[in-house]
Design a protein around this motif. Structure first.
Motif, PDB file in Angstrom:
ATOM      1  N   HIS A   1      -7.694   3.217   6.708  1.00 53.53           N
ATOM      2  CA  HIS A   1      -7.271   4.599   6.502  1.00 53.53           C
ATOM      3  C   HIS A   1      -7.955   5.125   5.243  1.00 53.53           C
ATOM      4  O   HIS A   1      -8.596   4.373   4.514  1.00 53.53           O
ATOM      5  CB  HIS A   1      -5.739   4.713   6.418  1.00 53.53           C
ATOM      6  CG  HIS A   1      -5.098   3.898   5.339  1.00 53.53           C
ATOM      7  ND1 HIS A   1      -5.310   4.123   3.996  1.00 53.53           N
ATOM      8  CD2 HIS A   1      -4.253   2.842   5.394  1.00 53.53           C
ATOM      9  CE1 HIS A   1      -4.600   3.258   3.280  1.00 53.53           C
ATOM     10  NE2 HIS A   1      -3.963   2.444   4.120  1.00 53.53           N
TER      11      HIS A   1
ATOM     12  N   SER B   1       1.584  -1.320   4.042  1.00 56.67           N
ATOM     13  CA  SER B   1       1.134  -2.675   4.378  1.00 56.67           C
ATOM     14  C   SER B   1       1.143  -3.590   3.154  1.00 56.67           C
ATOM     15  O   SER B   1       0.848  -3.169   2.034  1.00 56.67           O
ATOM     16  CB  SER B   1      -0.285  -2.602   4.947  1.00 56.67           C
ATOM     17  OG  SER B   1      -0.849  -3.891   4.990  1.00 56.67           O
TER      18      SER B   1
ATOM     19  N   CYS C   1       0.850  -1.181   0.000  1.00 62.21           N
ATOM     20  CA  CYS C   1       0.000   0.000   0.000  1.00 62.21           C
ATOM     21  C   CYS C   1       0.893   1.240   0.000  1.00 62.21           C
ATOM     22  O   CYS C   1       1.763   1.387   0.855  1.00 62.21           O
ATOM     23  CB  CYS C   1      -0.888   0.001   1.241  1.00 62.21           C
ATOM     24  SG  CYS C   1      -1.740   1.565   1.507  1.00 62.21           S
TER      25      CYS C   1
ATOM     26  N   ALA D   1      -5.871  -2.229   5.758  1.00 61.48           N
ATOM     27  CA  ALA D   1      -5.770  -1.381   6.945  1.00 61.48           C
ATOM     28  C   ALA D   1      -6.804  -0.257   6.857  1.00 61.48           C
ATOM     29  O   ALA D   1      -7.205   0.142   5.768  1.00 61.48           O
ATOM     30  CB  ALA D   1      -4.369  -0.792   7.051  1.00 61.48           C
TER      31      ALA D   1
ATOM     32  N   CYS E   1       0.327   3.281   3.581  1.00 59.33           N
ATOM     33  CA  CYS E   1       0.775   2.804   4.891  1.00 59.33           C
ATOM     34  C   CYS E   1       1.870   1.747   4.795  1.00 59.33           C
ATOM     35  O   CYS E   1       2.426   1.338   5.803  1.00 59.33           O
ATOM     36  CB  CYS E   1      -0.416   2.294   5.714  1.00 59.33           C
ATOM     37  SG  CYS E   1      -1.054   0.726   5.134  1.00 59.33           S
TER      38      CYS E   1
ATOM     39  N   CYS F   1      -6.136  -1.745   0.216  1.00 56.17           N
ATOM     40  CA  CYS F   1      -5.419  -2.009   1.459  1.00 56.17           C
ATOM     41  C   CYS F   1      -6.425  -2.405   2.527  1.00 56.17           C
ATOM     42  O   CYS F   1      -7.508  -1.838   2.616  1.00 56.17           O
ATOM     43  CB  CYS F   1      -4.664  -0.747   1.884  1.00 56.17           C
ATOM     44  SG  CYS F   1      -3.809  -0.959   3.446  1.00 56.17           S
TER      45      CYS F   1
HETATM   46 ZN   LIG Z   1      -2.629   0.970   3.584  1.00 55.26          ZN
END
Ligand SMILES: [Zn+2]
Length: 343
Positions: free
Chosen positions: A64, A46, A41, A62, A44, A60
């Motif tokens: 955000h 990830s 990503c 995560a 971030c 992603c």
């Molecule tokens: Zn991310």
């Protein structure tokens, strides 16, 4: 499902066919964007991402903002609605066009508007910018010239150029590292504020390793280099070469460069000159490679420059470098509202 493996393109014609397949174009971009093969990503970092195959983007996992991202995010292609096949063909064309390519040619070749072509051209030049901090060494030629401006055909002698007759012209400092057993000659060019001693010597001291042999003409701005370099001067009032002491490599390069500018562009606005210089230096330094190799090298430059966007239209700052940087949105606005066509 792909049934057969297709060889990587060798010619423009191959490249057009190859990248017309959206999956192949995406695979190539992925290999450039994430060389280790792991999609991360861009926001971030990830690795926990899922691929949305129908839209050819990732998401992603995560929590955000902007979880979805395309292969273009974080590259000079970011925010561009132009499809990858056109981008990649543009990279191919520009990396391999001997004298460069104008936005009009690109517009006709790709079937995009001329404004879009101009925008693409500048971003590709950004990708072609050499970010290597490796200093030149061995035998190095240093010379300066003036490019552009209204009186572009004027060819005054050096004294005249330094004093008057430089209106609208841009001073360019060049360095050429001569061919050595393990590498072929390379150039670096920089737009400089003027050709006085502090400017020129600053460039040399920054770009050339101490102790190298530096060849210049008799311009006084170069005197004093002998404290750190083996400085040898060729006085053009006397002759153009004494053994290996000459600046003919750069002189030849300047004439190629100027011919290229004249042949390809209506005019090069001083502010944009440095981009054109980057492009020409790239092709010169990669001249021993083949078309596919140059294309890949240019394409590799798309990453890591996301934070270094500079205004495509704007003024040069006091240091002779472009003022950085406005937001992407502002840049787009500027492009749409200011005079667009400059080269
Ligand atoms: Zn991310």
């Amino acid at each position: 499902m792909k049934t057969k493996k297709v060889a990587f393109p060798e010619t423009l014609h191959d490249a057009i066919k190859y990248f017309a397949d959206e999956d192949r174009a995406l695979d190539f971009m992925k290999s450039i964007r994430w060389p280790d093969g792991i999609v991360k990503c861009p926001r971030c970092g990830s690795k926990d991402v899922s691929f949305l195959a129908t839209r050819r983007i990732w998401k992603c996992k995560a929590a955000h903002e902007k979880q979805q991202f395309s292969v273009k995010v974080g590259t000079v292609l970011e925010d561009s609605p132009i499809a990858l096949d056109k981008w990649l063909c543009a990279f191919w064309l520009i990396a391999n066009a001997k004298n460069g390519i104008s936005s009009y040619e690109l517009h006709r070749s790709l079937g995009v508007t001329q404004k879009t072509a101009w925008f693409m051209l500048h971003r590709i030049r950004l990708a072609m910018q050499n970010e290597s901090t490796e200093q030149f060494s061995g035998r190095v030629e240093a010379d300066e010239t003036f490019i552009g401006g209204r009186a572009r055909n004027m060819h005054a002698d050096k004294k005249g150029r330094v004093k008057a007759g430089t209106v609208g012209k841009v001073a360019v400092m060049g360095l050429l590292e001569r061919t050595s057993p393990d590498k072929h000659s390379r150039v670096k060019m920089r737009v400089v504020k003027n050709v006085r001693r502090p400017q020129l010597q600053k460039e040399i001291r920054q770009e050339v390793m101490k102790g190298s042999e530096v060849y210049t003409d008799a311009l006084r701005s170069y005197s004093g280099l002998e404290t750190e370099y083996v400085h040898k001067v060729i006085d053009h009032a006397e002759c153009y070469a004494k053994g290996h002491v000459h600046t003919n490599g750069l002189e030849n390069f300047w004439s190629l460069l100027k011919r290229g500018i004249k042949g390809t562009y209506v005019s090069v606005e001083p502010f944009h000159l440095f981009r054109y210089l980057d492009e020409q230096a790239f092709r010169f330094n990669e001249r021993k490679d083949n078309d596919a190799g140059r294309f890949i090298k240019a394409a590799r430059g798309i990453i890591g420059k996301g934070l270094r966007y500079v205004k495509l239209t704007g003024k040069i700052g006091d240091d002779g470098l472009p003022k950085k940087a406005v937001s992407w949105w502002t840049e787009t606005w500027l492009l749409n509202h200011l005079r667009l066509e400059t080269d």
